[in-house]
Design an enzyme around this catalytic site. Structure first.
Site: not given
Length: 372
Positions: A184-186
């Site tokens: 889910s992270k950048n």
């Protein structure tokens, strides 16, 4: 139209080339640590602006091992913020320390540094500073507070990879920076992953020993460690994406800027753009009837999310800790905010559709702007 919160295929410039590198690693039996992990660690350290990065199997383990490397344990207190993700507080309890919560400030939802100063006791050993939703804390002020009280600063950068304070990237201010590479992270792995960053070679050495079952050398177990090693496949995926991270973060800021301009004067309280301080991992809006708005937007194909509907001091897992205090801003955020899609590959029509659906659901009149 359907507007999703993630589009993982868009994160790969040349999926065939990456697949070939993964295939070669599989054929060679090169699965855990080794040159591919070392290359990513070196490049991620350089990107963050620190001397050392150590790859781990999750952001949660990064927090736990950072605290262990600093010898934080039973009898110690660690200050953190009430509206953070569960793992921030979980890590403090995992080393036997006691979490002390402070409220966030309204608007940006970041740790209230006035309350941090007031929460210090003789037992306080560290501040777990959370760069929440992609926005950097005021690290100059927090550093001054920590220096005044003799505290270690551990940066929880899970949601803010690439964000800056005063021109420097987060993860390079405290004794240790902790990162998550959850999908889910950048900067997203193809599974779980994490890392710590530090300028202190002794901390880097300690974390390397801890992540490898406490081994200083083969069969020489000097501490009770754990098994938390970044695997080669995740390192290859992360290394493949790293050079595009700044461009993605810049595009997230563009999307956020369009949201902010379009929502100005509508009655929807939007996250303000904040330059390099913010990489917009999440884009928060405060709305009335939040749960109804969430349901209506979801039904119309916009994947909004709520972060976090139950603050950590109300989580059953921490009920025995007696996490008392007044946290009205954290409670208000939990009760009245949701997050809009802010992917870097969002198109103009998708951005406008999100806005149309949001404003229809909240009963506000849209201000038509052409999304870029």
């Amino acid at each position: 139209m359907k507007v999703t919160k993630y589009h993982h295929r868009a994160q790969f410039a040349d999926l065939d080339a990456l697949t070939a590198r993964i295939r070669d690693a599989l054929a060679a039996g090169d699965y855990i640590l080794g040159p591919a992990v070392e290359r990513f660690e070196e490049r991620f350290a350089a990107h963050t602006g620190v001397a050392h990065a150590v790859g781990l199997n999750s952001g949660t383990d990064a927090l736990v091992l950072a605290l262990r490397a600093l010898d934080v344990g039973p009898g110690d207190e660690v200050i953190t913020v009430a509206n953070t993700f569960h793992a921030s507080v979980l890590a403090i309890t995992a080393v036997g320390a006691r979490p002390v919560l402070v409220d966030c400030t309204p608007g940006d939802h970041l740790m209230d540094l006035d309350q941090v100063d007031a929460a210090v006791t003789p037992r306080t050993r560290a501040v777990l500073a959370v760069h929440l939703f992609g926005q950097a804390l005021d690290m100059d002020r927090l550093g001054a507070i920590a220096d005044r009280h003799g505290l270690a600063v551990v940066e929880d950068c899970a949601q803010a990879v690439g964000a800056r304070w005063a021109g420097r990237r987060v993860g390079g201010f405290g004794r240790v920076g902790c990162f998550s590479f959850h999908p889910s992270k950048n900067l997203a792995a193809a599974g779980d992953g994490g890392a710590i960053t530090t300028d202190d070679p002794e901390i880097a050495r300690r974390v390397k020993v801890l992540r490898g079952l406490g081994q200083r050398a083969q069969n020489d177990h000097v501490v009770r460690g754990c098994n938390s090693k970044l695997d080669v496949i995740q390192a290859l995926v992360l290394d493949d994406k790293l050079d595009r991270l700044d461009g993605w973060n810049a595009r997230r800021a563009e999307v956020a800027g369009h949201y902010a301009r379009a929502l100005a004067g509508t009655g929807v309280a939007a996250t303000p753009p904040a330059g390099q301080r913010h990489v917009f991992h999440l884009y928060q809006v405060a709305v009335d009837r939040r749960d109804e708005v969430f349901e209506e937007m979801t039904a119309r194909g916009v994947e909004v999310v709520v972060r976090y509907p139950v603050p950590v001091h109300r989580q059953p897992a921490f009920a025995d800790l007696g996490l008392t205090g007044s946290f009205p801003n954290a409670e208000a955020q939990a009760r009245g905010t949701l997050c809009l899609p802010v992917r870097p590959d969002l198109t103009g029509p998708e951005i406008d559709y999100v806005l149309d659906v949001l404003l229809a659901a909240t009963g506000h009149r849209p201000r038509r702007l052409v999304a870029g």
